[in-house]
Design a protein around this motif. Structure first.
Motif, PDB file in Angstrom:
ATOM      1  N   THR A   1      -0.901  12.538  12.066  1.00  0.00           N
ATOM      2  CA  THR A   1      -2.007  12.933  11.394  1.00  0.00           C
ATOM      3  C   THR A   1      -3.124  11.867  11.078  1.00  0.00           C
ATOM      4  OG1 THR A   1      -1.677  11.885   9.196  1.00  0.00           O
ATOM      5  CG2 THR A   1      -0.459  13.708   9.678  1.00  0.00           C
TER       6      THR A   1
ATOM      7  N   THR B   1      -1.483   8.632  10.270  1.00  0.00           N
ATOM      8  CA  THR B   1      -0.088   8.396  10.211  1.00  0.00           C
ATOM      9  C   THR B   1       0.777   8.700  11.374  1.00  0.00           C
ATOM     10  OG1 THR B   1       0.910  10.297   9.063  1.00  0.00           O
ATOM     11  CG2 THR B   1       0.056   8.755   7.605  1.00  0.00           C
TER      12      THR B   1
ATOM     13  N   ASP C   1      10.445   9.286 -10.920  1.00  0.00           N
ATOM     14  CA  ASP C   1      10.324  10.665 -10.232  1.00  0.00           C
ATOM     15  C   ASP C   1      11.460  10.679  -8.950  1.00  0.00           C
ATOM     16  OD1 ASP C   1       9.549  12.864  -9.219  1.00  0.00           O
ATOM     17  OD2 ASP C   1       7.735  12.729  -9.100  1.00  0.00           O
TER      18      ASP C   1
ATOM     19  N   LEU D   1       3.018  20.940   0.409  1.00  0.00           N
ATOM     20  CA  LEU D   1       4.510  20.798   1.531  1.00  0.00           C
ATOM     21  C   LEU D   1       5.577  21.150   0.450  1.00  0.00           C
ATOM     22  CD1 LEU D   1       3.241  17.317   2.723  1.00  0.00           C
ATOM     23  CD2 LEU D   1       3.540  19.365   4.169  1.00  0.00           C
TER      24      LEU D   1
ATOM     25  N   THR E   1       0.883  -1.253  -0.069  1.00  0.00           N
ATOM     26  CA  THR E   1       0.057  -0.035  -0.043  1.00  0.00           C
ATOM     27  C   THR E   1       0.867   1.208  -0.054  1.00  0.00           C
ATOM     28  OG1 THR E   1      -1.927  -1.124   1.115  1.00  0.00           O
ATOM     29  CG2 THR E   1      -1.776   1.267   1.125  1.00  0.00           C
TER      30      THR E   1
ATOM     31  N   PHE F   1      11.232  -0.263   0.933  1.00  0.00           N
ATOM     32  CA  PHE F   1      11.808   1.070   1.553  1.00  0.00           C
ATOM     33  C   PHE F   1      13.457   0.718   1.573  1.00  0.00           C
ATOM     34  CE2 PHE F   1       8.332   2.585   4.137  1.00  0.00           C
ATOM     35  CZ  PHE F   1       7.705   3.209   3.384  1.00  0.00           C
TER      36      PHE F   1
ATOM     37  N   THR G   1       3.565  10.414  11.570  1.00  0.00           N
ATOM     38  CA  THR G   1       4.064  11.641  11.491  1.00  0.00           C
ATOM     39  C   THR G   1       3.837  12.391  10.212  1.00  0.00           C
ATOM     40  OG1 THR G   1       6.314  12.835  10.969  1.00  0.00           O
ATOM     41  CG2 THR G   1       6.128  10.553  10.323  1.00  0.00           C
TER      42      THR G   1
ATOM     43  N   GLU H   1       6.453  -3.600   2.871  1.00  0.00           N
ATOM     44  CA  GLU H   1       6.588  -2.093   2.395  1.00  0.00           C
ATOM     45  C   GLU H   1       7.845  -1.660   3.213  1.00  0.00           C
ATOM     46  OE1 GLU H   1       1.964  -1.691   2.406  1.00  0.00           O
ATOM     47  OE2 GLU H   1       2.910  -1.151   4.164  1.00  0.00           O
TER      48      GLU H   1
ATOM     49  N   MET I   1       7.098   3.158  13.078  1.00  0.00           N
ATOM     50  CA  MET I   1       7.094   2.792  11.583  1.00  0.00           C
ATOM     51  C   MET I   1       6.573   1.193  11.692  1.00  0.00           C
ATOM     52  SD  MET I   1       8.137   5.268   9.463  1.00  0.00           S
ATOM     53  CE  MET I   1       8.852   4.535   8.170  1.00  0.00           C
TER      54      MET I   1
ATOM     55  N   GLY J   1      -3.218  10.223   4.814  1.00  0.00           N
ATOM     56  CA  GLY J   1      -2.580  11.445   5.592  1.00  0.00           C
ATOM     57  C   GLY J   1      -2.186  12.505   4.580  1.00  0.00           C
ATOM     58  N   PHE J   2      -1.839  13.609   5.013  1.00  0.00           N
ATOM     59  CA  PHE J   2      -1.438  14.670   4.091  1.00  0.00           C
ATOM     60  C   PHE J   2       0.026  14.523   3.589  1.00  0.00           C
ATOM     61  CE2 PHE J   2      -0.302  19.371   3.334  1.00  0.00           C
ATOM     62  CZ  PHE J   2      -1.361  19.585   2.659  1.00  0.00           C
ATOM     63  N   ASP J   3       1.034  13.824   4.417  1.00  0.00           N
ATOM     64  CA  ASP J   3       2.238  13.521   4.214  1.00  0.00           C
ATOM     65  C   ASP J   3       2.474  11.951   4.605  1.00  0.00           C
ATOM     66  OD1 ASP J   3       4.770  13.459   3.337  1.00  0.00           O
ATOM     67  OD2 ASP J   3       5.683  14.446   5.107  1.00  0.00           O
ATOM     68  N   SER J   4       3.167  11.086   4.232  1.00  0.00           N
ATOM     69  CA  SER J   4       3.534   9.764   4.459  1.00  0.00           C
ATOM     70  C   SER J   4       4.717   9.704   4.991  1.00  0.00           C
ATOM     71  CB  SER J   4       2.949   8.964   3.597  1.00  0.00           C
ATOM     72  OG  SER J   4       1.978   7.773   3.523  1.00  0.00           O
ATOM     73  N   PRO J   5       5.327   9.008   6.185  1.00  0.00           N
ATOM     74  CA  PRO J   5       6.461   8.863   6.715  1.00  0.00           C
ATOM     75  C   PRO J   5       6.851   7.822   5.910  1.00  0.00           C
ATOM     76  CG  PRO J   5       4.994   7.734   8.187  1.00  0.00           C
ATOM     77  CD  PRO J   5       4.074   8.198   7.167  1.00  0.00           C
ATOM     78  N   GLY J   6       8.406   7.645   5.783  1.00  0.00           N
ATOM     79  CA  GLY J   6       9.056   6.575   4.960  1.00  0.00           C
ATOM     80  C   GLY J   6       9.553   7.239   3.533  1.00  0.00           C
ATOM     81  N   LEU J   7       9.674   6.674   2.789  1.00  0.00           N
ATOM     82  CA  LEU J   7      10.137   7.046   1.236  1.00  0.00           C
ATOM     83  C   LEU J   7       8.841   7.091   0.515  1.00  0.00           C
ATOM     84  CD1 LEU J   7      13.324   5.053   0.881  1.00  0.00           C
ATOM     85  CD2 LEU J   7      13.142   7.576   1.676  1.00  0.00           C
ATOM     86  N   ASP J   8       8.790   7.938  -0.505  1.00  0.00           N
ATOM     87  CA  ASP J   8       7.579   8.414  -1.069  1.00  0.00           C
ATOM     88  C   ASP J   8       7.560   7.406  -2.272  1.00  0.00           C
ATOM     89  OD1 ASP J   8       5.425   9.332  -2.208  1.00  0.00           O
ATOM     90  OD2 ASP J   8       6.034  11.464  -2.266  1.00  0.00           O
ATOM     91  N   LEU J   9       6.975   6.340  -2.116  1.00  0.00           N
ATOM     92  CA  LEU J   9       6.929   5.054  -3.145  1.00  0.00           C
ATOM     93  C   LEU J   9       6.013   5.373  -4.038  1.00  0.00           C
ATOM     94  CD1 LEU J   9       7.468   2.108  -0.794  1.00  0.00           C
ATOM     95  CD2 LEU J   9       9.104   3.152  -1.915  1.00  0.00           C
TER      96      LEU J   9
ATOM     97  N   ALA K   1       4.777   8.522  -5.090  1.00  0.00           N
ATOM     98  CA  ALA K   1       5.238   9.426  -6.123  1.00  0.00           C
ATOM     99  C   ALA K   1       6.058   8.832  -7.479  1.00  0.00           C
ATOM    100  CB  ALA K   1       6.133  10.559  -5.501  1.00  0.00           C
ATOM    101  N   VAL K   2       6.946   7.809  -6.858  1.00  0.00           N
ATOM    102  CA  VAL K   2       8.012   6.974  -7.709  1.00  0.00           C
ATOM    103  C   VAL K   2       7.423   6.396  -8.418  1.00  0.00           C
ATOM    104  CG1 VAL K   2       9.003   5.416  -6.583  1.00  0.00           C
ATOM    105  CG2 VAL K   2      10.563   6.832  -7.781  1.00  0.00           C
TER     106      VAL K   2
END
Lengths: 499, 499
Positions: B357, B426, B205, B174, A193, B453, B428, B449, B441, A198-206, A208-209
């Motif tokens: 969040t 989330t 990206d 952001l 998943t 990462f 954070t 997942e 995390m 959330g507005f932002d997600s922890p961890g790396l932005d999988l 977007a990539v």
């Protein structure tokens, strides 16, 4: 013209292997989900870039996420390459199959799972058509913003793979700005998943990539998108110019004034005439350029914006302004623009659609240079594009029956893309690289950057089985093509040779 | 409380190795760029999460991109871990050094390289402070939107690493939505250009995956950001409620009505009183909750929005509404909010700031549950947060001098974050994971997942030398902590053990 995929691997399974695998798929999938006969495979041999064709070994049409996981697990174990496909409307060959691989069709996963007006989101399967999302949202006063020209046919899974835009992405962004979550199956069958509520997600932005990764990282099996409130008011301005450069300056002027049109499109003389002949949109056929400027939002704001834009357009030399206020006039104004590609098909046996982007300030200048290149190569170039984003769609008109014209068209296309990169733009704005722009990627990126792409690809698909030979060229290929930006004299080839 | 980083590697170089390396750095760097004495190292032993401290082996303060490349090449060759640091204002320990590693301080790269009003962008070095970008843009009527509370001190490099937000990110997004290009040096010293001028970039990206990667993938050495036109008008509404739940419903109502405030913040009774005592912002000290609602944009639009919002706030039970129209009143209204953290520091010897969040619809319900947890653990929780984004900042008030209170605060914090994850949120929103939220995390992500990462991290930094032990826990750690979501019974540990 029929040709095989230039990167199809030479490795072909033994017929006995194929039979064994086919039997295994039959245990997991209903009979209607397996196509193995040549005639059944035929519709899958190409996508919208029909100049490249290849019959896949097998087409599988799963109905559930579990079936997709199982298919990928088997292919992973056996080293069988997999190409995922939505509606096949892509224009860069991203869904071109491999003759030794599985074509994974996602058409049967076509349900809208949830429309949640309170949280303004929709959860859909990858085979859902783009326009269906807005249709399902309309009763709640909502819509899904990205609207590629192919939106009647193209699927949400394909939109995720290509990071699709559309005429409204200037204001509302691309797919990546409108997707909240993707459930992704990786090549080894794991279900991840990515993103979330959330507005932002922890961890790396999988997330977007993955968006725009052209099917190289995984298969999107469920997509949650943002819905936006339908604007209270929408109005369209048509501005006619006797000179393309003036139109280009008007675009820059509108953006510089801080106006944010929902759409800002330009068509040149050739396209205006072709579209008018085809659709009768009421365009001024004598014009050298027409701008379509749409504003949406709260009623009073739209009125103010329209007035300011009209003033700027006149100041830049528009000799005629038409306001399309009534919905049917608006639709007519857009109908010509949306029909521009088929209209070009009516005035030329073949056309080659480019998709370069440039910083907006180079618009007028780049159009002039494209006209020079057009004369130089002796092929007409018709221009219709998302002027607001600087996303050009030069259509090179040619006749594939005439010896050498396809080659000439491809060379002219290459020269236009080189021009885009030169002024700080890119070789593709929204159509993707696929197989079409593999060489031009060598212009755009340095060896280190391409190696970083390959490393990232391997981090998701270490065997390189998902859509191999697409989107990212090997350094070998770039070196052969003669455009490798060798970085600090240091090109390490062996590690990425297999891609 | 002074403690060493729980993940500092046991591997310590031999003194002779250290001497040899130091000599090598001296050949590449000016003397003022090398700090090796304990007293000079002291200011770098922690960031904003001062409960964890560790003296680095060496602090290097390069002045150029080439020096950064050289430092990383040497460290890569020798296997020396590197932690990059901006201003050290991070709240999650992301810049905590390693005692066997280099602390790479970016403070000397503090120049604004270009402000380009025509294309509305600024190109800056990573050590430039956030607020300096808006200051440099102001003469052109432009500003840089992300505005974390620490904006006077925090740097643009740190903003990229943490994907920083701020009170205006509800409307303006952001850091990831406001950065166009990053020049990144990878651990092996390669310089990559990520993103660029175009609307969309071909290839994967890499820009998006780098933003918010907490220093794990590379060092941002140059950043190009979007500038936006300063709004014509800004107005602020202060709404007081006698009940937190009513305030929560008002937030949901404003968003549901399609209004898009530039800021939408909530403070509870404890914070209102503390801030009022500290700053004298004119808040109604008897209120159970106060909402700060800011609108900006074109004058008429702001007036309309304000009127609609005021109606909604009253309908949801606001017993008092104040409009801060004059700039000085607006500044006063915000001053209290911005001083909320130091104000909390005045009423409690220590506080622990959470950053979970939640989907907005759970706001009222989650606040009620946090109040229950607060009673259960016997510690006061003060709430001040970005209500519009559902980004909570519960401040747990405790006294580290009292035996067991820090432990209790951390447990209560964990329970609050678990609550956020439970409702689909989330752990954070904007502060990052750092070392602080490593365990949580394991709640947020499945084993597959987390492995994805780690694979992505390895694709940039295969030796695992950049900021090791941060942001992404090993599966071992999650298993030990007892919260691993084992996925399909299939947890493959050996490959990622070294992280």
């Amino acid at each position: 013209m029929i040709t095989t995929h230039p990167h199809a691997s030479e490795k072909i399974h033994h017929p006995a292997d194929r039979q064994r695998l086919l039997e295994e798929f039959k245990r997991w999938l209903p009979p209607a989900s397996i196509l193995a006969e040549t005639e059944a495979l035929r519709p899958y041999e190409c996508d919208g870039l029909s100049v490249y064709r290849c019959l896949p070994w097998l087409v599988l049409l799963p109905e559930t996420i579990e079936q997709i996981q199982q298919i990928l697990r088997i292919c992973y174990r056996e080293g069988v390459p997999v190409v995922a496909r939505g509606a096949g409307t892509g224009l860069a060959g991203g869904a071109l199959p491999l003759d030794n691989g599985v074509l994974l069709g996602l058409a049967k996963l076509n349900r809208i799972l949830e429309v949640d007006p309170r949280n303004r989101l929709a959860r859909v399967q990858p085979g859902v058509r783009n326009i269906s999302v807005s249709e399902a949202a309309r009763p709640y006063g909502l819509f899904y913003a990205p609207d590629p020209s192919s939106q009647i046919a193209c699927t949400m899974g394909g939109n995720v793979a290509e990071n699709s835009g559309g005429v409204h992405c200037l204001k509302y962004g691309l797919t990546t700005h409108n997707v909240l979550e993707v459930k992704l199956v990786t090549m080894d069958g794991e279900l991840l998943t990515l993103g979330g509520g959330g507005f932002d997600s922890p961890g790396l932005d999988l997330l977007a990539v993955t968006i725009g990764s052209e099917g190289l990282l995984g298969v999107a099996v469920e997509i949650t998108v943002k819905l936006l409130p339908l604007p209270e008011e929408t109005q369209v301005l048509l501005a006619a110019f006797d000179d393309v450069e003036k139109a280009g300056q008007a675009v820059a002027g509108i953006i510089a004034a801080g106006l944010l049109p929902a759409g800002l499109e330009m068509m040149d003389h050739t396209i205006i005439q072709a579209a008018e002949d085809f659709i009768g949109a009421g365009y001024p056929v004598e014009a050298e350029a027409v701008l379509i400027v749409e504003f949406d939002g709260m009623r009073e704001q739209v009125g103010q914006d329209l007035e300011r834009a009209a003033g700027l357009l006149k100041a830049c030399g528009a000799y005629r302004l038409d306001i399309a206020a009534a919905p049917e006039d608006r639709q007519k104004a857009w109908a010509g623009r949306k029909a521009a590609f088929p209209a070009a098909g009516r005035i030329s046996p073949d056309y080659y659609c480019m998709d370069g982007t440039i910083p907006r300030r180079f618009l007028a200048d780049t159009l002039k240079k494209i006209a020079e290149l057009s004369r130089q190569y002796g092929l007409t170039v018709a221009n219709v594009f998302h002027a607001g984003d600087g996303n050009l769609h030069p259509l090179i008109l040619y006749d594939a029956e005439k010896t050498g014209e396809l080659d000439k068209a491809e060379q002219l296309g290459g020269a236009i893309l080189a021009l885009c990169v030169e002024v700080g733009g890119t070789i593709t704005g929204e159509h993707g690289v696929g197989i079409e722009k593999m060489n031009h990627m060598c212009l755009q990126f340095s060896a280190s950057e391409l190696m970083q792409f390959h490393a990232l690809k391997r981090a998701f698909d270490e065997k390189g089985l998902l859509n191999p030979g697409k989107a990212i060229p090997s350094l070998h290929r770039c070196a052969e093509w003669g455009a490798m930006h060798v970085h600090q004299g240091n090109v390490r080839l062996p590690e990425i040779e297999r891609f």
